[in-house]
Design a protein around this motif. Structure first.
Motif, PDB file in Angstrom:
ATOM      1  N   THR A  53      33.224  42.168  38.765  1.00 12.48           N
ATOM      2  CA  THR A  53      32.026  41.335  38.611  1.00 12.48           C
ATOM      3  C   THR A  53      30.966  41.733  39.639  1.00 12.48           C
ATOM      4  N   ALA A  54      31.405  41.977  40.875  1.00  9.99           N
ATOM      5  CA  ALA A  54      30.477  42.398  41.928  1.00  9.99           C
ATOM      6  C   ALA A  54      29.854  43.748  41.601  1.00  9.99           C
ATOM      7  N   ALA A  55      30.613  44.593  40.871  1.00 10.74           N
ATOM      8  CA  ALA A  55      30.105  45.916  40.497  1.00 10.74           C
ATOM      9  C   ALA A  55      29.407  45.916  39.140  1.00 10.74           C
ATOM     10  N   SER A  56      29.186  44.706  38.584  1.00 13.03           N
ATOM     11  CA  SER A  56      28.477  44.550  37.297  1.00 13.03           C
ATOM     12  C   SER A  56      29.170  45.283  36.154  1.00 13.03           C
ATOM     13  N   LYS A  57      30.485  45.177  36.087  1.00 18.07           N
ATOM     14  CA  LYS A  57      31.245  45.820  35.006  1.00 18.07           C
ATOM     15  C   LYS A  57      31.599  44.843  33.893  1.00 18.07           C
ATOM     16  N   ASN A  58      31.166  43.572  34.038  1.00 16.59           N
ATOM     17  CA  ASN A  58      31.391  42.558  33.009  1.00 16.59           C
ATOM     18  C   ASN A  58      32.855  42.501  32.559  1.00 16.59           C
ATOM     19  N   THR A  70      31.244  46.839  30.332  1.00 13.25           N
ATOM     20  CA  THR A  70      30.448  47.982  30.788  1.00 13.25           C
ATOM     21  C   THR A  70      31.380  49.139  31.123  1.00 13.25           C
ATOM     22  N   THR A  71      31.363  50.159  30.312  1.00 14.15           N
ATOM     23  CA  THR A  71      32.261  51.303  30.503  1.00 14.15           C
ATOM     24  C   THR A  71      31.543  52.538  31.036  1.00 14.15           C
ATOM     25  N   THR A  72      30.240  52.436  31.260  1.00 20.96           N
ATOM     26  CA  THR A  72      29.480  53.573  31.795  1.00 20.96           C
ATOM     27  C   THR A  72      29.083  53.287  33.234  1.00 20.96           C
ATOM     28  N   GLY A  73      28.739  54.349  33.936  1.00 20.48           N
ATOM     29  CA  GLY A  73      28.257  54.202  35.305  1.00 20.48           C
ATOM     30  C   GLY A  73      29.347  53.992  36.337  1.00 20.48           C
ATOM     31  N   TRP A  74      30.581  54.285  35.985  1.00 15.40           N
ATOM     32  CA  TRP A  74      31.681  54.151  36.947  1.00 15.40           C
ATOM     33  C   TRP A  74      31.644  55.302  37.948  1.00 15.40           C
ATOM     34  N   ASN A  75      32.103  55.036  39.163  1.00  9.53           N
ATOM     35  CA  ASN A  75      32.237  56.079  40.166  1.00  9.53           C
ATOM     36  C   ASN A  75      33.576  55.923  40.878  1.00  9.53           C
ATOM     37  N   ILE A  82      38.374  48.472  42.118  1.00 12.88           N
ATOM     38  CA  ILE A  82      38.750  47.587  41.011  1.00 12.88           C
ATOM     39  C   ILE A  82      40.229  47.724  40.653  1.00 12.88           C
ATOM     40  N   TYR A  83      40.751  48.941  40.704  1.00  9.34           N
ATOM     41  CA  TYR A  83      42.154  49.149  40.342  1.00  9.34           C
ATOM     42  C   TYR A  83      43.086  49.205  41.551  1.00  9.34           C
ATOM     43  N   GLY A  84      42.551  49.600  42.699  1.00  9.30           N
ATOM     44  CA  GLY A  84      43.404  49.719  43.877  1.00  9.30           C
ATOM     45  C   GLY A  84      43.544  48.430  44.665  1.00  9.30           C
ATOM     46  N   SER A  85      42.500  47.622  44.692  1.00  9.79           N
ATOM     47  CA  SER A  85      42.555  46.386  45.473  1.00  9.79           C
ATOM     48  C   SER A  85      43.653  45.427  45.006  1.00  9.79           C
ATOM     49  N   PRO A  86      43.861  45.246  43.693  1.00  9.15           N
ATOM     50  CA  PRO A  86      44.964  44.370  43.274  1.00  9.15           C
ATOM     51  C   PRO A  86      46.319  44.844  43.788  1.00  9.15           C
ATOM     52  N   ILE A  87      46.521  46.150  43.855  1.00 10.73           N
ATOM     53  CA  ILE A  87      47.784  46.678  44.377  1.00 10.73           C
ATOM     54  C   ILE A  87      47.912  46.353  45.859  1.00 10.73           C
ATOM     55  N   LEU A  88      46.803  46.505  46.595  1.00 14.71           N
ATOM     56  CA  LEU A  88      46.810  46.173  48.018  1.00 14.71           C
ATOM     57  C   LEU A  88      47.064  44.679  48.227  1.00 14.71           C
ATOM     58  N   ILE A  89      46.457  43.850  47.401  1.00 14.18           N
ATOM     59  CA  ILE A  89      46.660  42.399  47.500  1.00 14.18           C
ATOM     60  C   ILE A  89      48.121  42.049  47.249  1.00 14.18           C
ATOM     61  N   MET A  90      48.753  42.751  46.293  1.00 13.69           N
ATOM     62  CA  MET A  90      50.166  42.498  46.018  1.00 13.69           C
ATOM     63  C   MET A  90      51.034  42.872  47.220  1.00 13.69           C
ATOM     64  N   ALA A  91      50.659  43.930  47.923  1.00 13.28           N
ATOM     65  CA  ALA A  91      51.402  44.322  49.128  1.00 13.28           C
ATOM     66  C   ALA A  91      51.260  43.258  50.213  1.00 13.28           C
ATOM     67  N   ILE A  92      50.036  42.773  50.414  1.00 14.37           N
ATOM     68  CA  ILE A  92      49.789  41.736  51.419  1.00 14.37           C
ATOM     69  C   ILE A  92      50.510  40.440  51.033  1.00 14.37           C
ATOM     70  N   GLY A 284      40.351  36.074  25.675  1.00 14.91           N
ATOM     71  CA  GLY A 284      39.671  36.596  26.836  1.00 14.91           C
ATOM     72  C   GLY A 284      38.844  35.566  27.575  1.00 14.91           C
ATOM     73  N   LEU A 285      38.789  35.727  28.889  1.00 12.13           N
ATOM     74  CA  LEU A 285      37.953  34.894  29.742  1.00 12.13           C
ATOM     75  C   LEU A 285      36.870  35.792  30.306  1.00 12.13           C
ATOM     76  N   TYR A 286      35.625  35.565  29.900  1.00  9.60           N
ATOM     77  CA  TYR A 286      34.510  36.454  30.233  1.00  9.60           C
ATOM     78  C   TYR A 286      33.887  36.072  31.571  1.00  9.60           C
ATOM     79  N   PHE A 287      33.547  37.093  32.340  1.00  8.26           N
ATOM     80  CA  PHE A 287      32.929  36.882  33.649  1.00  8.26           C
ATOM     81  C   PHE A 287      31.576  37.603  33.716  1.00  8.26           C
TER      82      PHE A 287
END
Length: 287
Positions: A53-58, A70-75, A82-92, A284-287
């Motif tokens: 949401t912070a990265a405007s990926k809807n 939003t599937t364009t403009g990824w870096n 977006i994909y790594g932080s959940p893994i880090l949160i699971m470790a914490i 789906g729950l839209y953000f």
């Protein structure tokens, strides 16, 4: 004490009581498995959603994954965050739950197994995230592609993931015994059955239930189904490590009583949470 409230000891513990103990342990374990899976899934998914949401990926949170309108403009930063932080949160979260387990109050009978299942699901989503990502081409695999990790690198990650999961699963054996509610469950001649009733059967039945609720989106639920199956690498090592603990005292627990009731509130909570989870996130729950 009258018979209704009298605790059972070795002399009064009959086959009927063994079956009662098994059914209580299995039913309560199954409910806890389902509830904690959903809670950990939501923490994992909402972590990804907040950063997307912070990265405007809807982002859209479903019962089986997070999708992005939003599937364009990824870096690279988007992919890792977006994909790594959940893994880090699971470790914490795993570390926090490990400490919380040691501090849980035995006064509340289902607190230890509740925290233990939370720990298993959290660690599974941390250390066991590699294979589900590869078989589904989602999550970890998407991040690995952005990092240009090739087949050999992925192979190393798979091996490391499996080794870590198996070793920690063995380490969790004593905690599994400590999470027992009733004293009879952790008697040395009953501990193998206890692992079956408290962990193995709830995992098998719970995985079947959670797989069935994916219908008709089974194919798009590959990641979640694979994540559930990865729990095997945490549970099965406990059977090997159990032989090193089978004669050692674990902790004191309350005895099973003659007319020990089923925790109907827990059963109701599990049914309500599972139904709300599937229906609430089905579209789906839209953000």
């Amino acid at each position: 004490m009258n018979e209704k409230t009298s605790p059972l000891d070795d002399r009064t513990f009959s086959r009927r009581h063994v079956r009662k103990l098994a059914s209580l342990t299995l039913l309560h374990g199954l409910c806890l498995f389902v509830i904690t899976y959903i809670l950990v899934y939501l923490v994992h998914g909402l972590t990804s959603v907040s950063l997307a949401t912070a990265a405007s990926k809807n982002p859209v949170l479903f019962h089986n994954k997070v999708l992005f309108i939003t599937t364009t403009g990824w870096n690279l930063y988007d992919a890792i965050s977006i994909y790594g932080s959940p893994i880090l949160i699971m470790a914490i979260l795993s570390g926090f739950l490990f400490q919380a387990f040691k501090r849980t109050n035995d006064k509340y009978l289902l607190q230890k197994p509740f925290v233990f299942w939370l720990l298993l699901h959290s660690f599974n989503r941390f250390a066991g995230c590699v294979l589900p990502g590869m078989v589904s081409n989602e999550s970890f695999k998407y991040m690995a592609d952005w990092l240009y990790i090739g087949p050999y690198g992925l192979f190393v990650f798979v091996v490391a993931s499996l080794i870590a999961t198996v070793l920690v699963g063995g380490f969790f054996t004593k905690m599994a015994l400590q999470s027992a509610v009733y004293a009879q469950s952790i008697k040395s001649n009953y501990r193998l059955k206890y692992l079956n009733q408290a962990l193995l059967y709830p995992w098998l039945i719970g995985t079947a239930i959670l797989t069935c609720i994916q219908w008709p989106h089974i194919r798009s639920s590959t990641h979640e189904i694979a994540t559930l199956l990865m729990m095997a690498f945490l549970i099965f090592p406990m059977y090997y490590y159990l032989k090193f603990l089978n004669k050692k005292p674990v902790s004191r627990r309350k005895p099973l009583y003659e007319n020990e009731p089923i925790n109907l509130k827990l059963v109701a909570y599990a049914a309500i949470i599972l139904t709300a989870f599937r229906l609430g996130l089905g579209n789906g729950l839209y953000f």
